[in-house]
Design an enzyme around this catalytic site. Structure first.
Site, mmCIF file in Angstrom:
data_model
loop_
_atom_site.group_PDB
_atom_site.id
_atom_site.type_symbol
_atom_site.label_atom_id
_atom_site.label_comp_id
_atom_site.label_asym_id
_atom_site.label_seq_id
_atom_site.Cartn_x
_atom_site.Cartn_y
_atom_site.Cartn_z
ATOM 1 N N GLU A 84 0.816 -1.222 0.000
ATOM 2 C CA GLU A 84 0.000 0.000 0.000
ATOM 3 C C GLU A 84 0.845 1.265 0.000
ATOM 4 O O GLU A 84 0.414 2.294 -0.500
ATOM 5 C CB GLU A 84 -0.912 0.004 1.238
ATOM 6 N N ASP A 93 -6.023 7.184 -6.265
ATOM 7 C CA ASP A 93 -5.437 5.885 -6.582
ATOM 8 C C ASP A 93 -5.677 5.534 -8.052
ATOM 9 O O ASP A 93 -6.175 6.354 -8.828
ATOM 10 C CB ASP A 93 -5.966 4.800 -5.642
#
Length: 232
Positions: A84, A93
């Site tokens: 992550e 993202d």
């Protein structure tokens, strides 16, 4: 009370803070969050005055008797953070969702990321400690067979990415619960391959599920040259 006393108090109440070493690591924060939720406190992962009072009062809301609660190991946490990353400024993202910290989105709860939001590293780790609890819980609910440490960690990482609903309805969970052949489980895990940027992560998670840590530590992504590093 110092951190070592916090860890000892958590252990005495059935929570797992990891090693009783006086260090405020991710496992200790996660255990504090679980304690705070059971005590009806805001789960910020910080042993503040209200949390101290709950400790000293003996916390009347004790965990219900149950089998030992399996949680992600230090290796699993390190692999997940490697996948992550730790970002202190909000960003979009790969599918256009505002994200901050260690893969934190609004779907996991407060804070809601937005353009320009920044957090400190301690805030980032506290958010992660709160977030990870719900994904560990989802794995415990979904899986009805015993799991080795590396298997639970891999499923926690996958769940963190595809969500609790995605995990619960997945074909790989059904295959795991029926003790299907490893090749079939791997294929079902790798079916979660969109967007394309996720493939190297998913391949690493599939390998993590199938490979005990005594044989090899996991990679954050299959394209990495080396396995993840775990702090001593």
């Amino acid at each position: 009370m110092n951190i070592r006393e916090v860890q000892a108090a958590l252990l005495s109440r059935g929570y797992d803070p990891g090693p009783v070493d006086g260090l405020m690591g991710l496992m200790t924060r996660a255990a504090i969050v679980s304690f705070q939720r059971a005590a009806g406190l805001y789960p910020d992962g910080v042993a503040g005055p209200k949390t101290w009072l709950a400790f000293r009062a003996g916390n009347p809301v004790e965990p219900e008797p149950a089998p030992p609660r399996q949680s992600m190991s230090a290796i699993g946490i390190a692999a997940l953070i490697g996948r992550e990353a730790r970002r202190l400024t909000a960003y979009l993202d790969s599918v256009g969702i505002w994200t901050i910290g260690i893969g934190h989105t609004a779907a996991a709860g407060a804070p809601v990321p937005y353009r320009g939001l920044t957090i400190t590293r301690p805030e980032c780790d506290a958010i992660f400690a709160r977030d990870i609890v719900q994904y560990e819980d989802a794995v415990r609910r979904a899986i009805t067979v015993s799991l080795a440490e590396h298997q639970f960690d891999a499923l926690g990482s996958i769940c963190y990415n595809i969500g609790t609903g995605g995990l619960a309805g997945s074909s790989f969970v059904k295959l795991i619960n029926t003790r299907a052949e490893p090749a079939a489980i791997r294929k079902a895990i790798l079916a979660w391959k969109k967007p394309s940027e996720i493939i190297s992560r998913r391949t690493a998670e599939a390998a993590q599920f199938q490979t005990p840590y005594s044989l090899r530590l996991p990679k954050a992504r299959s394209t990495d040259a080396q396995p993840i590093k775990v702090a001593a």
